[in-house]
Enzyme design. Sequence first.
Site, PDB file in Angstrom:
ATOM      1  N   LYS A 158      41.443  54.108  66.789  1.00 17.24           N
ATOM      2  CA  LYS A 158      41.984  52.853  66.033  1.00 17.24           C
ATOM      3  C   LYS A 158      43.288  52.262  66.970  1.00 17.24           C
ATOM      4  CE  LYS A 158      44.934  55.209  62.832  1.00 17.24           C
ATOM      5  NZ  LYS A 158      45.199  55.423  61.319  1.00 17.24           N
ATOM      6  N   GLY A 208      45.083  45.422  58.738  1.00 13.50           N
ATOM      7  CA  GLY A 208      46.546  45.249  59.103  1.00 13.50           C
ATOM      8  C   GLY A 208      47.099  46.086  60.344  1.00 13.50           C
ATOM      9  N   LEU A 209      46.054  46.734  61.059  1.00 15.55           N
ATOM     10  CA  LEU A 209      46.468  47.458  62.016  1.00 15.55           C
ATOM     11  C   LEU A 209      47.189  48.661  61.495  1.00 15.55           C
ATOM     12  CD1 LEU A 209      47.344  44.840  64.982  1.00 15.55           C
ATOM     13  CD2 LEU A 209      45.291  46.276  64.617  1.00 15.55           C
ATOM     14  N   ASN A 240      43.451  45.681  72.682  1.00 12.21           N
ATOM     15  CA  ASN A 240      42.851  44.886  71.425  1.00 12.21           C
ATOM     16  C   ASN A 240      43.681  43.347  71.605  1.00 12.21           C
ATOM     17  OD1 ASN A 240      42.561  43.569  68.992  1.00 12.21           O
ATOM     18  ND2 ASN A 240      43.065  45.494  67.888  1.00 12.21           N
ATOM     19  N   CYS A 266      42.734  40.829  67.514  1.00 10.32           N
ATOM     20  CA  CYS A 266      42.876  41.227  66.033  1.00 10.32           C
ATOM     21  C   CYS A 266      42.990  39.957  65.225  1.00 10.32           C
ATOM     22  CB  CYS A 266      43.996  42.117  65.700  1.00 10.32           C
ATOM     23  SG  CYS A 266      43.998  42.490  64.234  1.00 10.32           S
ATOM     24  N   ASN A 316      35.404  41.207  68.765  1.00 10.76           N
ATOM     25  CA  ASN A 316      35.854  41.700  67.745  1.00 10.76           C
ATOM     26  C   ASN A 316      35.325  41.115  66.514  1.00 10.76           C
ATOM     27  OD1 ASN A 316      37.940  42.642  65.802  1.00 10.76           O
ATOM     28  ND2 ASN A 316      39.356  43.043  67.520  1.00 10.76           N
ATOM     29  N   THR A 317      35.971  41.348  65.143  1.00 12.37           N
ATOM     30  CA  THR A 317      35.345  40.811  64.046  1.00 12.37           C
ATOM     31  C   THR A 317      35.955  39.379  64.159  1.00 12.37           C
ATOM     32  OG1 THR A 317      37.385  41.338  62.818  1.00 12.37           O
ATOM     33  CG2 THR A 317      35.741  42.735  62.608  1.00 12.37           C
ATOM     34  N   GLY A 360      27.580  43.949  64.755  1.00 10.82           N
ATOM     35  CA  GLY A 360      26.497  44.026  64.030  1.00 10.82           C
ATOM     36  C   GLY A 360      25.557  44.796  64.829  1.00 10.82           C
ATOM     37  N   SER A 366      30.677  48.799  61.499  1.00 12.18           N
ATOM     38  CA  SER A 366      30.231  48.781  60.182  1.00 12.18           C
ATOM     39  C   SER A 366      29.123  49.616  59.737  1.00 12.18           C
ATOM     40  CB  SER A 366      30.036  47.315  59.808  1.00 12.18           C
ATOM     41  OG  SER A 366      31.246  46.419  60.215  1.00 12.18           O
TER      42      SER A 366
END
EC number: 1.3.-.-
Lengths: 283, 304
Positions: free
Chosen positions: B44, B71-72, B125, B128, B189-190, B241, B263
Site C-alpha cells: 500500500k 484515504g491512504l 503514487n 491518488c 490508478n482508479t 480492470g 479489485s
Amino acid sequence: MLPENSGRQGGGVEGALSYSDFRFRPARIKKVVAESPKVKSFYLEVREGELPRPGQFYMVWLPGHEEVPMSASDAGADFIRITVSREGETTAQFHRLRRGDSLFLRGPFGNGFSLEGKSFLLVSGGYGAAPLIFAAKEISRAGGRCTYLSGAKNRSELLFLGELRRLGVEPLVATEDGSAGHRGLVTDLVDAVLPRGKYQRVLTCGPELMMYEVVKRAVGRGIKVQASLERYMKCGFGLCGSCVLDPVGLRVCCDGPVFDGELLLKTDFGKRRREASGAGVSL
Amino acid sequence: MKLGIRLGRMRMKNPTMLASGILCNGSLLKRAAVEGGAGAVVTKSLTREVREGYPTPVVVGVDCGVINAVGLANQGFASYLSEDLPLAKEGRVPVIVSVAAGRVEEFEEICVRAEEAGADAVELNLSCPHVEGHGMEVGADPAAVSRIVKDLAGVMKIPVHVKLGLSDRMIESAVAAEAAGAEAVVAINTIRAMAIDVDARRPVLTNVYGGLSGPAIHPIALRCVFELYRELSIPVIGCGGVSDWRTALDFLMAGASAVQVGSALAVRGIGIFREIEEGIRRYLVKNKFSSVKEVIGIAHGVKR
C-alpha cells in the site's frame, strides 16, 4: 492454508461473488427488542431466499454515521436479526432506531461455523452471544445437543437465556460480580465441563482473550474448536487487508470470521491486532 | 513456455503483480506471492505520518467495479518497513514499495528508507484521486513529475516506477518521468468517481468522492497503455480492470510488459494470478508463440 470452511470468495466457485454484492441495500426494521441495558436486537426485513449461516456477518451502515460488521444472531424466512451492543458513537446511534427505520446492509459475508456433529460446547462472552444463539438454534434444529456456557460482567448483561431455555438448552452462567451463577469467568466453567463431556466441537465467541483461553483448552484436549473473531474492517470482502491475522495472512472478513483453533494458534490471535491505520497494537 | 519477463532491471517469473492498496499488509503480500502466484507485489502507499484513513464506508461495489476512498490509511513508512516488509519479502518475489507524499523531500526520505529496508523498487503514487495534495495534481503536472523523479533517480539504486492516473496530461507526464530517470510507468490508478444510494439519498462514501476500479475502467486503461507504449521506451505496467487472462493479455498486446491486479481479487480470490498465468500460457501455446515477450505490443502491428 485456508480453513476447510473458508468463505465464498474464490475462483469461479459456485456462489462466487460479483461486484454488485458489495453494494448496500436498505433493510427495514420490523421489530426492536431490548436484550439488556446495553444490547438491542433488530429484526430486519430481507430479500427473499436470503439465509445467512450462523457465524456469517453483515456490514451494517446507518447513513450519516459509520459502517460496522455485525454477526447475524438469528434468521428466518422473512427476517434476519442483528444484535448490537452500545459500545461507541455509531452503535449508540443504532440504538435510537425504531420499527420502520432502515439500516443499510452488505453481505452476508464470511464463512460461518461448521456445524457437523452431534455434541457441542458453546462458550459465549458478553455480546459474543450473538452468533452463538444462532448456532444453538441450528444445532437444535438438526437434532444435535449442546451445552451453553454464558459469561458476562453481571446478571443484566447475560444474553438470550430465555431463548436458550425455549430450545431446551439450560445455560450455565458465570458473572464477574457474582450476580448470577458462578462468580468468576466463563473459562472457569469451561475447566469444569470440558473434561467431563464428550464434545465433538467447541464454538466460541466473545472478548478475544477469553476466546484465546477457550481455544487453548480445547486444542490441549484434542477437541475441534472454532472461534468467531472481530477485527477492524474497511471493506468486508477481502480487498483491503485491514482485518489480517499475522503472520499467516488470514483475513477475518473472508477467510473467517470463524477459524479453527489450531490455525489461530499459529497467528497473533489473542496477542495483537491492527488499528484503522494498520498499526499493530498488543491486546 | 516461459512467462518470465524483465521490467527494466527487475525480473519477474510471470507478468502479474498485486496492485497497490490491495491486501496491503506484509503477511497477505506473501500469500499473494506464495499461494496466489503473483510475479511481484506492491505495498500500500506509505506516507511519512500515520494515517487512519477516512471513516467508513470507504469501499462500495457498483455494477462493474468498486469505488474506494480509503484515504491512504497506513501505519507510517517506518513501522511498515520494519514490520511488514520483511514478511512480504518471504514471498520470494520482487516487493515494490508504493510511496505517497506531498513534497519532494518526503518522497526522498521514504524511498531511501525503503531501499535500505530491502525493497526491490519503489512506485511513486502520483495519482491518488481521493486525498488532496497527495497525487493526482502532481501526476497531471509534467514539470512536478520531472522534479520528483529527477531528485529520486539521482539518489536511488533500486528502480523508480511512477504510477500515473487518467488526466489530460498523462502522456506528457509519462514522457517527463522517463526523461527524468523512471524505469517504468504504471497506468492507470482508479478514476475519480462517486456512488449515491437512492434509498439513503446521499453519497455512500464518507469522503463523497472515491476512485473507481474494476472492469468498468479497463477499456480506458487499455487505451492509456496503448498510447504510452507509442511514446515511451521504458516498460509500461498496465493497471485497471484486469479480471482474467484475456484482460491481462490485451494489456500486454497494447504494450504493457506486466499487469497489476486489484479489485478482481474480491470476486476471483487470491488465486487469480495463477489463473491469469495459466490462461496466458494456454493462449501462447495454442497460438505457437515461444515466449510472452512476443505478444507485448503486438496490437501495434509493427515490431518495436
